[in-house]
Design a protein around this motif. Structure first.
Motif, PDB file in Angstrom:
ATOM      1  N   GLY A 136       0.790  -1.224   0.000  1.00 19.62           N
ATOM      2  CA  GLY A 136       0.000   0.000   0.000  1.00 19.62           C
ATOM      3  C   GLY A 136       0.820   1.270   0.000  1.00 19.62           C
ATOM      4  O   GLY A 136       0.276   2.356  -0.176  1.00 19.62           O
ATOM      5  N   HIS A 137       2.139   1.150   0.185  1.00 16.87           N
ATOM      6  CA  HIS A 137       2.985   2.346   0.119  1.00 16.87           C
ATOM      7  C   HIS A 137       2.996   2.844  -1.326  1.00 16.87           C
ATOM      8  O   HIS A 137       3.025   2.049  -2.266  1.00 16.87           O
ATOM      9  CB  HIS A 137       4.406   2.019   0.570  1.00 16.87           C
ATOM     10  CG  HIS A 137       5.233   3.227   0.833  1.00 16.87           C
ATOM     11  ND1 HIS A 137       5.804   3.976  -0.175  1.00 16.87           N
ATOM     12  CD2 HIS A 137       5.594   3.826   2.000  1.00 16.87           C
ATOM     13  CE1 HIS A 137       6.476   4.984   0.354  1.00 16.87           C
ATOM     14  NE2 HIS A 137       6.364   4.917   1.665  1.00 16.87           N
ATOM     15  N   PRO A 138       2.974   4.169  -1.548  1.00 12.05           N
ATOM     16  CA  PRO A 138       2.945   4.703  -2.919  1.00 12.05           C
ATOM     17  C   PRO A 138       4.087   4.200  -3.800  1.00 12.05           C
ATOM     18  O   PRO A 138       3.914   4.051  -5.014  1.00 12.05           O
ATOM     19  CB  PRO A 138       3.029   6.223  -2.713  1.00 12.05           C
ATOM     20  CG  PRO A 138       2.523   6.457  -1.341  1.00 12.05           C
ATOM     21  CD  PRO A 138       2.884   5.243  -0.541  1.00 12.05           C
ATOM     22  N   ILE A 143       3.131  -3.028  -8.089  1.00  8.87           N
ATOM     23  CA  ILE A 143       4.073  -4.119  -7.843  1.00  8.87           C
ATOM     24  C   ILE A 143       3.358  -5.208  -7.033  1.00  8.87           C
ATOM     25  O   ILE A 143       2.564  -4.908  -6.132  1.00  8.87           O
ATOM     26  CB  ILE A 143       5.314  -3.618  -7.064  1.00  8.87           C
ATOM     27  CG1 ILE A 143       5.985  -2.456  -7.824  1.00  8.87           C
ATOM     28  CG2 ILE A 143       6.302  -4.748  -6.834  1.00  8.87           C
ATOM     29  CD1 ILE A 143       6.464  -2.798  -9.209  1.00  8.87           C
ATOM     30  N   GLY A 144       3.641  -6.469  -7.335  1.00 10.01           N
ATOM     31  CA  GLY A 144       3.040  -7.574  -6.590  1.00 10.01           C
ATOM     32  C   GLY A 144       3.713  -7.794  -5.251  1.00 10.01           C
ATOM     33  O   GLY A 144       4.268  -6.874  -4.652  1.00 10.01           O
ATOM     34  N   GLU A 166      10.648   4.658   6.888  1.00  7.84           N
ATOM     35  CA  GLU A 166       9.782   3.610   6.351  1.00  7.84           C
ATOM     36  C   GLU A 166      10.653   2.625   5.575  1.00  7.84           C
ATOM     37  O   GLU A 166      11.512   3.043   4.799  1.00  7.84           O
ATOM     38  CB  GLU A 166       8.722   4.181   5.400  1.00  7.84           C
ATOM     39  CG  GLU A 166       7.736   5.125   6.043  1.00  7.84           C
ATOM     40  CD  GLU A 166       6.781   5.712   5.014  1.00  7.84           C
ATOM     41  OE1 GLU A 166       5.572   5.414   5.092  1.00  7.84           O
ATOM     42  OE2 GLU A 166       7.251   6.463   4.142  1.00  7.84           O
ATOM     43  N   LEU A 167      10.420   1.342   5.792  1.00 11.78           N
ATOM     44  CA  LEU A 167      11.129   0.296   5.052  1.00 11.78           C
ATOM     45  C   LEU A 167      10.141  -0.311   4.067  1.00 11.78           C
ATOM     46  O   LEU A 167       9.120  -0.871   4.468  1.00 11.78           O
ATOM     47  CB  LEU A 167      11.668  -0.767   6.002  1.00 11.78           C
ATOM     48  CG  LEU A 167      12.478  -1.905   5.387  1.00 11.78           C
ATOM     49  CD1 LEU A 167      13.709  -1.375   4.662  1.00 11.78           C
ATOM     50  CD2 LEU A 167      12.881  -2.911   6.451  1.00 11.78           C
ATOM     51  N   VAL A 168      10.440  -0.193   2.770  1.00 15.74           N
ATOM     52  CA  VAL A 168       9.488  -0.569   1.725  1.00 15.74           C
ATOM     53  C   VAL A 168       9.824  -1.933   1.131  1.00 15.74           C
ATOM     54  O   VAL A 168       8.934  -2.736   0.851  1.00 15.74           O
ATOM     55  CB  VAL A 168       9.462   0.513   0.626  1.00 15.74           C
ATOM     56  CG1 VAL A 168       8.478   0.136  -0.481  1.00 15.74           C
ATOM     57  CG2 VAL A 168       9.078   1.861   1.226  1.00 15.74           C
ATOM     58  N   VAL A 213       9.092   1.145 -10.002  1.00 19.65           N
ATOM     59  CA  VAL A 213       9.435   1.589  -8.651  1.00 19.65           C
ATOM     60  C   VAL A 213      10.083   2.967  -8.688  1.00 19.65           C
ATOM     61  O   VAL A 213       9.750   3.848  -7.875  1.00 19.65           O
ATOM     62  CB  VAL A 213      10.375   0.573  -7.960  1.00 19.65           C
ATOM     63  CG1 VAL A 213      10.925   1.137  -6.651  1.00 19.65           C
ATOM     64  CG2 VAL A 213       9.638  -0.740  -7.692  1.00 19.65           C
ATOM     65  N   ILE A 214      10.994   3.193  -9.632  1.00 20.45           N
ATOM     66  CA  ILE A 214      11.654   4.496  -9.717  1.00 20.45           C
ATOM     67  C   ILE A 214      10.643   5.583 -10.070  1.00 20.45           C
ATOM     68  O   ILE A 214      10.668   6.686  -9.495  1.00 20.45           O
ATOM     69  CB  ILE A 214      12.816   4.451 -10.725  1.00 20.45           C
ATOM     70  CG1 ILE A 214      13.904   3.477 -10.236  1.00 20.45           C
ATOM     71  CG2 ILE A 214      13.419   5.844 -10.929  1.00 20.45           C
ATOM     72  CD1 ILE A 214      15.011   3.222 -11.238  1.00 20.45           C
ATOM     73  N   ARG A 215       9.729   5.291 -11.000  1.00 19.88           N
ATOM     74  CA  ARG A 215       8.676   6.267 -11.323  1.00 19.88           C
ATOM     75  C   ARG A 215       7.842   6.584 -10.092  1.00 19.88           C
ATOM     76  O   ARG A 215       7.549   7.746  -9.794  1.00 19.88           O
ATOM     77  CB  ARG A 215       7.786   5.740 -12.444  1.00 19.88           C
ATOM     78  CG  ARG A 215       8.339   5.901 -13.835  1.00 19.88           C
ATOM     79  CD  ARG A 215       7.260   5.703 -14.899  1.00 19.88           C
ATOM     80  NE  ARG A 215       6.730   4.346 -14.874  1.00 19.88           N
ATOM     81  CZ  ARG A 215       7.225   3.340 -15.593  1.00 19.88           C
ATOM     82  NH1 ARG A 215       8.277   3.536 -16.372  1.00 19.88           N
ATOM     83  NH2 ARG A 215       6.689   2.145 -15.532  1.00 19.88           N
ATOM     84  N   ASN A 216       7.422   5.533  -9.384  1.00 17.80           N
ATOM     85  CA  ASN A 216       6.629   5.748  -8.178  1.00 17.80           C
ATOM     86  C   ASN A 216       7.391   6.592  -7.160  1.00 17.80           C
ATOM     87  O   ASN A 216       6.813   7.474  -6.502  1.00 17.80           O
ATOM     88  CB  ASN A 216       6.265   4.401  -7.533  1.00 17.80           C
ATOM     89  CG  ASN A 216       5.291   3.579  -8.357  1.00 17.80           C
ATOM     90  OD1 ASN A 216       4.649   4.076  -9.277  1.00 17.80           O
ATOM     91  ND2 ASN A 216       5.185   2.303  -8.028  1.00 17.80           N
TER      92      ASN A 216
END
Length: 239
Positions: A136-138, A143-144, A166-168, A213-216
């Motif tokens: 749920g993190h932006p 991503i699965g 925060e650890l994603v 991920v980089i875009r997000n």
């Protein structure tokens, strides 16, 4: 997602010019590959490299950058301290910073985090599985449960960083190691995201999920409209 974000992708651009193996994987440079992927998202993207005047990070460039992406490896010591000072101030004032892979040893990352940022490593083409540990993190949008990379350089704990805000992502490698691979911080008004994968001899930045991920992260790290901070000697609020 926020539109009209101005992104600068910074890269040493040394490996690609000195190694045919790396040049074959990234003929545009790592910065060019990332910039092209981000350009497809409607962002305003420019690139900068180490050997440009002022490392490509002039006052004009930095003042017109909302999010700076940083990839470095073999020439951390060549980044001039006065440029680091300027980037540091821009982050504290609200510019987002995304530090990729071996950028963990960059002057700017170590200065912002205040630690040595050291770690274990091994070039042995381990399989890497990046587990999403904050669903749920932006930054994890689209991503699965995990991203699997068939080959990557191993980074292992202990990772000499402060505890992330925060650890994603947490990575697991076939050698048995784990690593905190997606770490979020706030310094001043600026957001920082460290993202582990991206060894130069492996086509990681061509992977659509890594690009996602980089875009997000760019959208997450982009500055929000905030009032200017009041600091220094001030008059009392209550008369």
């Amino acid at each position: 997602m926020t539109a009209n974000i101005r992104v600068t992708v910074w890269n040493e651009f040394r490996h690609e010019r000195q190694s045919q193996e790396v040049a074959k994987i990234y003929p545009e440079g790592i910065h060019g590959t990332i910039a092209r992927a981000l350009g497809n998202d409607g962002l305003t993207v420019r690139t900068a490299t180490l050997d440009e005047p002022e490392h490509g990070l002039t006052d004009e460039v930095l003042n017109n950058t909302d999010v700076l992406i940083w990839w470095g490896h073999m020439a951390h010591a060549e980044v001039r301290d006065e440029i680091v000072d300027k980037v540091h101030k821009r982050v504290l004032d609200g510019m987002g910073l995304i530090v990729l892979h071996s950028g963990h040893f960059s002057k700017i990352f170590k200065r912002l985090l205040g630690t040595d940022c050291d770690l274990k490593w091994r070039e042995s083409n381990d399989k890497e599985r990046l587990w999403v540990v904050t669903p749920g993190h932006p930054i994890t949008e689209g991503i699965g449960e995990y991203i699997e990379l068939e080959h990557e350089e191993m980074y292992g704990e202990p990772f000499g960083i402060p505890t992330p805000d925060e650890l994603v992502f947490v990575s697991w490698f076939t050698g048995g190691e784990i690593f905190r691979s997606g770490c979020c911080y706030t310094r001043g008004q600026g957001k920082i995201f460290y993202f582990r994968p991206g060894h130069e001899t492996i086509p990681t930045y061509h992977n659509p999920e890594i690009q996602q991920v980089i875009r997000n992260a760019v959208h997450w790290a982009a500055p929000t409209a905030t009032r200017k901070l009041i600091r220094g000697n001030t008059q009392p609020v209550n008369k």
